[in-house]
Design an enzyme around this catalytic site. Structure first.
Site, PDB file in Angstrom:
ATOM      1  N   ASP A  58     -40.160   1.806  40.117  1.00 12.79           N
ATOM      2  CA  ASP A  58     -38.747   2.106  39.915  1.00 12.79           C
ATOM      3  C   ASP A  58     -38.009   1.506  41.111  1.00 12.79           C
ATOM      4  OD1 ASP A  58     -36.328   3.527  39.074  1.00 12.79           O
ATOM      5  OD2 ASP A  58     -36.719   4.768  40.834  1.00 12.79           O
TER       6      ASP A  58
ATOM      7  N   GLY B 111     -32.416   1.058  36.032  1.00 11.13           N
ATOM      8  CA  GLY B 111     -31.240   1.254  35.200  1.00 11.13           C
ATOM      9  C   GLY B 111     -30.035   0.517  35.748  1.00 11.13           C
TER      10      GLY B 111
END
Length: 713
Positions: free
Chosen positions: A349, A498
């Site tokens: 991430d 994201g």
């Protein structure tokens, strides 16, 4: 490990030591009275009723020294799970009963007894168990260090006074004082003071960690040179150490796939040994060698004893769990930790994992002196509460820039802020600000920052463009080294985020990431991992364990990074305490080394049986090659010792303990005489032009009430 478990280990070890030493004393006269020993060493010791005396001594030895093995045999038979105790108990029972039969049968069963083999077999087996018990105790002690590091006493501050209480009496919200060199009694947050703290035994952090107001502390960490006031936030089972101990116990109780392999090997070895023992007895007996038949049968049982096999995996599990915990790597699932060695692709991430998850200045483009640009910009921005303004002010502090007072400060809605610094008109803002001044952007460096998706802030001084600041989520310094080393070891490295395409592309380029996927929602991250797994990749997902929980669960191995003191993360298989991506490679390295030690131990424990059992059965006796029961016991115990020592080599991966160097500028508290650090003292006061330092508010109050009594040259 609980105190009860630890006491049980000590009792277990003491029992085998006691039985071994007393059995050894009984063995001396048994050996001296045995005809074969006398023949080997060329002496004669004849006493009345020699065989009867041997029987009495051997009976005591069999019942006392052999008690653990006989008891174990009965328990395994009752459970219909024959194992190592069945083998040992059978071997010593056969040797004793046959020898006793010789005494009572008066020669009808032959003249050769096995009393001395019985004695040496029991001695060696007890010695092996003693060594093993010591090894297991050593492994459990390594884990107990975590529980033992918590102090028993805390300095509780009540109404300004310091009161010593038992650490177990602390409650959330209590304020405690931690003096230099003392241990922090419980998890909390610093509300006053500044110091460096040694957390190496807890998190694996090799360097002392600087703590100031607002920073979290971990119970059991050692305070350095300063005084700290800490507000307790967690007590009892909620503390970091308690959670670590829970995870350690959980990991040790979880079934290891290698442990299953060891159990299956032990069961197979038992049936193989039993069959070989029976065939050896039948074969030698059929050839008319009844004595040799029993000897070979007993020897096969001794050689094949899988005791070392039972020790091979648990020792490595206990040590590796302790060592990984000390490295700040907490294991929730043992089988997942073992599977980590097969991972070929690591997905990170971005936010909070590879980056700080904190908006900050990453680039500066300057058309005047850079130090002047930073000073002028920060002097204006420090008057604003905007997140961009705070980021620039923090950057200026990190560069040790000076700040000047600002006059005529005002906010310019939609454009930025204005202020006069040392008589110069300073504007700081977005590109809309430049349009107002008619300034065009022609610098490729600025355009590159914009193309990277960074927020660009401009500074205009007296109507001229002075420079620009690029702001973004800052890449961790450790990320560069971490990913470089992972790729060097052959791992593919991907990134899921994201964030925008531009930001993801910039981070991927900076860290040389193989492939990235941007603008993903949590469920889309999960779907992307499933697609990659369908391509045959073995994937480990590294995230913060909160918004990445679905992705962690969908990967082959889920790794939560940067858990800090909040380690109750249910979605991860492995938890990394520190916000340091370099620990990912450390976890994989420890996984591979641990698995290698397990396999090595399995071979040491059972591999030699492949050639030892045939020799014990006497297949090469025509060539003069044979193994007696005593030699078989020595070989078995030798493999046990090798297994224990081989497991201990994992200790080379234990982290070095951080060392705290206390400052030299210590002065005495004028009231109690305790040494206090001048730079980070919590309490101080002034009297007649001098500064006095105190270890507690109580000492300070006493001084203030009667300074003449305590103030001395």
């Amino acid at each position: 490990m609980s105190h009860h478990d630890h006491t049980g280990h000590e009792r277990h070890m003491a029992e085998f030591r006691r039985r071994f030493l007393l059995s050894l004393l009984l063995t001396v006269p048994i050996l001296a009275l045995s005809e074969m020993i006398q023949e080997w060493f060329g002496f004669i010791l004849a006493i009345p009723f020699r065989k009867e005396v041997l029987l009495i001594l051997s009976s005591i030895l069999y019942l006392y020294g052999g008690h653990p093995f006989i008891k174990g045999l009965l328990e395994e038979v009752r459970k219909h799970q024959p194992g190592m105790m069945t083998l040992v108990g059978t071997a010593i029972s056969v040797a004793f009963l046959y020898s006793a039969g010789i005494v009572f049968a008066s020669g009808s069963m032959g003249e050769k007894d096995f009393f001395w083999e019985l004695a040496t077999l029991i001695d060696v087996m007890l010695l092996g168990h003693w060594v093993e018990a010591k090894s297991v105790l050593g492994a459990s002690r390594a884990l107990e260090e975590l529980a033992a590091i918590l102090p028993t006493t805390a300095h509780l501050i009540v109404n300004g006074e310091v009161k010593d209480v038992h650490a177990s009496e602390l409650k959330a919200g209590d304020i405690v004082l931690i003096r230099p060199g003392e241990k922090i009694p419980s998890d909390g947050v610093v509300i006053q003071g500044e110091s460096s703290v040694n957390e190496s035994l807890l998190t694996g952090e090799s360097k002392p960690v600087h703590k100031e107001v607002g920073d979290k502390t971990i119970g059991g960490a050692v305070n350095g040179e300063g005084f700290l006031k800490v507000r307790v936030e967690k007590v009892g089972s909620e503390t970091y150490v308690a959670q670590v101990m829970h995870l350690v116990e959980q990991a040790q109780q979880s079934r290891s796939r290698t442990q299953d392999l060891a159990d299956r090997s032990a069961a197979l070895l038992f049936y193989l040994a039993l069959a070989a023992s029976i065939l050896a007895y039948i074969g030698w007996f059929a050839m008319g060698h009844a004595d040799a038949a029993l000897e070979r049968s007993v020897t096969v049982l001794v050689i094949a004893c899988p005791h070392a096999l039972g020790l091979a995996i648990p020792l490595v599990v206990a040590l590796s769990t302790s060592i990984t915990a000390k490295n700040g790597i907490l294991i929730r699932d043992r089988s997942a930790f073992e599977r980590a060695r097969n991972v070929d692709t690591i997905i990170f991430d971005k936010t909070g994992t590879l980056t700080l998850g904190k908006f900050g200045v990453s680039d500066v483009v300057s058309y005047i002196s850079e130090s002047e640009l930073i000073e002028l910009t920060a002097s204006v921005e420090m008057n604003s509460e905007h997140v961009i303004a705070r980021a620039i002010a923090e950057y200026a502090k990190s560069k040790e820039s000076s700040f000047s007072s600002t006059e005529e400060f005002k906010a310019l809605p939609g454009r930025g802020v204005y202020g006069k610094v040392r008589g110069r008109k300073v504007y700081v803002g977005s590109q809309n600000l430049l349009k107002e001044f008619g300034i065009m952007i022609e610098d490729e460096r600025v355009r590159a920052l914009q193309n990277q998706g960074k927020t660009v802030i401009f500074t205009v001084v007296d109507g001229e463009l002075a420079g620009a600041f690029g702001l973004s989520d800052i890449i961790r310094q450790e990320s560069h080294e971490a990913l470089k080393n992972l790729k060097k070891e052959g791992f593919k490295v991907y990134m899921l985020t994201g964030d925008s395409e531009e930001v993801a592309r910039w981070v991927a380029k900076e860290l040389d990431i193989d492939e990235y996927f941007a603008q993903l929602l949590p469920e889309q991250k999960t779907e992307k991992i499933k697609q990659l797994k369908e391509q045959g990749l073995k994937i480990a997902m590294v995230g913060d364990g909160i918004n990445d929980a679905p992705a962690l669960l969908s990967a082959d191995i889920g790794i939560a990074i940067g858990a800090g003191t909040d380690i109750t993360i249910e979605s991860a298989d492995i938890i990394l305490v520190r916000n340091d991506p370099r620990d990912v490679l450390k976890a994989f390295t420890l996984s591979k080394k641990t698995y290698a030690k397990m396999i090595q131990n399995l071979w040491w424990a059972a591999g030699y049986n492949l050639f030892a059992i045939p020799l014990a059965a006497g297949l090469l006796s025509n060539l003069g090659i044979s193994i007696s029961p005593a030699v078989g016991a020595v070989l078995m115990s030798l493999s046990t010792v090798i297994v224990a020592l081989n497991a201990q080599t994992l200790r080379r991966y234990e982290p070095e303990t951080a060392k705290l160097t206390l400052k030299e500028n210590l002065v005495k508290d004028p009231v109690c005489g305790m040494k206090v650090d001048m730079q980070s003292a919590v309490f101080k006061t002034f009297y007649k032009g001098k500064t006095y330092y105190f270890c507690s508010s109580m000492c300070k109050d006493a001084f203030d009430a009667n300074p003449k009594k305590y103030a001395k040259d």
